[in-house]
Design a protein around this motif. Structure first.
Motif, PDB file in Angstrom:
ATOM      1  N   TRP A   1       7.643  47.324  38.622  1.00 55.91           N
ATOM      2  CA  TRP A   1       7.843  46.002  38.025  1.00 55.91           C
ATOM      3  C   TRP A   1       8.802  45.191  38.883  1.00 55.91           C
ATOM      4  CZ3 TRP A   1       5.797  42.839  34.711  1.00 55.91           C
ATOM      5  CH2 TRP A   1       6.554  41.877  34.063  1.00 55.91           C
TER       6      TRP A   1
ATOM      7  N   GLY B   1      10.532  42.534  38.129  1.00 53.11           N
ATOM      8  CA  GLY B   1      11.718  42.099  37.410  1.00 53.11           C
ATOM      9  C   GLY B   1      11.802  40.591  37.269  1.00 53.11           C
TER      10      GLY B   1
ATOM     11  N   CYS C   1      14.317  46.096  37.376  1.00 48.66           N
ATOM     12  CA  CYS C   1      12.890  46.393  37.548  1.00 48.66           C
ATOM     13  C   CYS C   1      12.482  47.707  36.909  1.00 48.66           C
ATOM     14  CB  CYS C   1      12.510  46.369  39.027  1.00 48.66           C
ATOM     15  SG  CYS C   1      13.376  47.557  40.047  1.00 48.66           S
TER      16      CYS C   1
ATOM     17  N   VAL D   1      11.672  44.457  30.802  1.00 51.61           N
ATOM     18  CA  VAL D   1      11.112  45.476  31.690  1.00 51.61           C
ATOM     19  C   VAL D   1      10.177  46.343  30.854  1.00 51.61           C
ATOM     20  CG1 VAL D   1      11.655  47.485  33.119  1.00 51.61           C
ATOM     21  CG2 VAL D   1      13.165  45.494  33.150  1.00 51.61           C
TER      22      VAL D   1
END
Length: 134
Positions: free
Chosen positions: A6, A8, A61, A123
């Motif tokens: 991810w 973020g 993230c 997240v």
């Protein structure tokens, strides 16, 4: 092919860390509102924890947890070193923040806290397989 983690959207700061630490209430072991480099030795003394990984831009993230079956010190660092075996994480992740929890914190509370921290940082929790005790 590496699957990126991810990217973020929320920047980690000491103030944001303190806000998240307050959510742990009496389960928080200590407050450490500083990031730790993933490329430097880590000397934490926590056994249970929720940790937040930030990328090079300082964006949260990944959120994870440690709740080992037996007491280990520096459990967040041990778990993160395991994550770093994955090339995409090695390439993308830069630092981490540790929210250390008391050893007496129940597993259900650790699970709740991890999910709450992840939700507050936007997240996704994509790692929903059966948890190992690390």
């Amino acid at each position: 092919m590496n699957t990126p983690s991810w990217a973020g959207v929320v920047t980690m700061t000491p103030a944001r860390y303190r806000y998240l630490a307050d959510l742990a209430g009496g389960n928080l072991l200590a407050s450490w509102p500083v990031p730790h480099s993933l490329r430097a030795p880590y000397d934490g003394d926590e056994e249970k924890a929720v940790y937040i990984v930030a990328n090079r831009e300082g964006l949260a993230c990944y959120v994870g947890q440690t709740r080992p079956a037996r007491a280990w010190t520096g459990a967040a660092g041990i778990r993160l070193s395991q994550h770093m075996a994955e090339p995409s994480k090695r390439d993308e992740w830069d630092s981490f923040w540790v929210l250390p929890l008391k050893w007496s914190t129940k597993p259900t509370i650790v699970d709740w806290y991890e999910a709450t921290v992840a939700a507050r940082l936007m997240v996704p929790l994509r790692h929903r397989r059966r948890r190992s005790r690390i």
